[in-house]
Design a protein around this motif. Sequence first.
Motif, short mmCIF file in Angstrom:
data_model
loop_
_atom_site.label_atom_id
_atom_site.label_comp_id
_atom_site.label_asym_id
_atom_site.label_seq_id
_atom_site.Cartn_x
_atom_site.Cartn_y
_atom_site.Cartn_z
N LEU A 1 0.83 -1.32 0.02
CA LEU A 1 0.02 -0.01 -0.16
C LEU A 1 0.82 1.25 -0.07
CD1 LEU A 1 -3.00 -0.41 2.51
CD2 LEU A 1 -3.10 -0.17 0.11
N ALA A 2 1.88 1.16 0.95
CA ALA A 2 2.80 2.35 0.78
C ALA A 2 3.42 2.60 -0.49
CB ALA A 2 3.87 2.19 2.10
N GLY A 3 3.85 1.48 -1.11
CA GLY A 3 4.47 1.58 -2.45
C GLY A 3 3.54 2.21 -3.50
N VAL A 4 2.44 1.68 -3.40
CA VAL A 4 1.49 2.53 -4.46
C VAL A 4 1.32 3.93 -4.03
CG1 VAL A 4 -1.03 2.28 -5.27
CG2 VAL A 4 0.45 0.22 -4.89
N VAL B 1 10.79 2.12 -3.44
CA VAL B 1 10.50 1.92 -1.99
C VAL B 1 10.78 0.92 -1.62
CG1 VAL B 1 8.32 2.01 -0.43
CG2 VAL B 1 8.68 3.89 -2.48
N PHE B 2 10.66 -0.40 -2.36
CA PHE B 2 10.93 -1.67 -1.90
C PHE B 2 12.35 -1.85 -1.67
CE2 PHE B 2 7.13 -3.70 -4.20
CZ PHE B 2 6.26 -2.90 -3.19
N GLY B 3 13.13 -1.20 -2.71
CA GLY B 3 14.55 -1.32 -2.54
C GLY B 3 15.33 -0.45 -1.28
N ALA B 4 14.57 0.76 -1.17
CA ALA B 4 15.03 1.73 0.10
C ALA B 4 14.81 0.73 1.43
CB ALA B 4 14.34 2.78 0.05
N LEU B 5 13.54 0.08 1.44
CA LEU B 5 13.32 -0.74 2.86
C LEU B 5 14.06 -1.73 3.08
CD1 LEU B 5 9.31 -0.64 2.52
CD2 LEU B 5 10.71 0.56 4.21
#
Lengths: 208, 163
Positions: free
Chosen positions: A18-21, B66-70
């Motif tokens: 959800l945060a990514g979207v 975002v996934f990469g940063a996390l």
Amino acid sequence: MSQALLRPTLRQAFVVALAGVAIGLVANALSPRGLSLSRNYFPDTPAFRAAATAAPAATATATAAPAGTNPAATAPARSQRGLPLIGQERATELFRDPRRTEGLILFVDARAPEPYARGHIPGAYPLDHYRLELYVTDLIGVAHLAQEIVVYCHGGECEDSDLAASDLQQLGVPASKFSIYRGGFDEWQRLKLPVETGARGSGARANP
Amino acid sequence: MSAPRLLASGHASLAARAVLGAVFIYLGATKALDPVGFLKLVRQFDLLPPLTLNLAAAVVPWCEIVFGALLLAGRFARGTALVSLLLLVAFTAAIVLRAVALHRSGTAAFCSLRFDCGCGTGEVLICLKLIENAGLCLLAALITLAPEHPLPFSRRRAAASTP
């Protein structure tokens, strides 16, 4: 994975997705390169539909043609959306035609702004289909006045010239004015034909 | 150090996070810088209707960042790795479908097929891309399943906050 670990992992995954979207939507809205979420960037054009519906009639004419002739061989090649394709010889002829300097023959570059700035056919108007609003006000008046409009992109299978022509048609410019330069800018540059760099009318020439 | 001990120590998970995080940030940034290019490439797969296509092309690159940063930061690592794994499986399935369609429509051998899959690395040999994606899937699975290892700065911060 144990049951104790599975539930928090799934919960984390849901929150992260959800945060990514959400971040993606905000970043896209703020980015100058962001995409419109409501626009169909690849519509079927009226010319394309007309060409598709005209096909049976053309077949009927072909059967009535005299023996020994092949109407398909004499018909101009068409782009994916039904616009006539022209080769380098015709494009050069139109480029050298005095009507071009009078604004009656128009060249339109349908590539992105960066390659346009690196080099384009001298005098060609930029028209990036994906950023239409930035270009259309400059172009629409001259497009209505022009007798012939040659649209090009990189060449080969690039579809952007078709899409740019379709944009102008939707703004009322008749489809009969358009032709697509099949070889595009890659061929033009390879043949060392005149190239202008920077903005339109900058006068900066890469080739003589 | 034996493989089971390496897994148990969390070092394997830490290394996997570093690699997967860096790869995701790089690939996401490449696409986010040219969303129109990515949109055109995703369209070639012919899997999504127009408005879903725009949404995917607009959001997926930023999701990857975002996934990469996390993953690099070690926050929500298991959940992030699980979502990354699902994303990778979906991408890989789409690439396989397109490659099979191209293979059937031509005469080229499957492993000599090359095209730009919109993965952020330009035109690639599809067999190599599938191997690369399988490797990334393994890394994501490892982070999801193996014991976690906090980054060194997390330990220092935890130690500093201890009275």
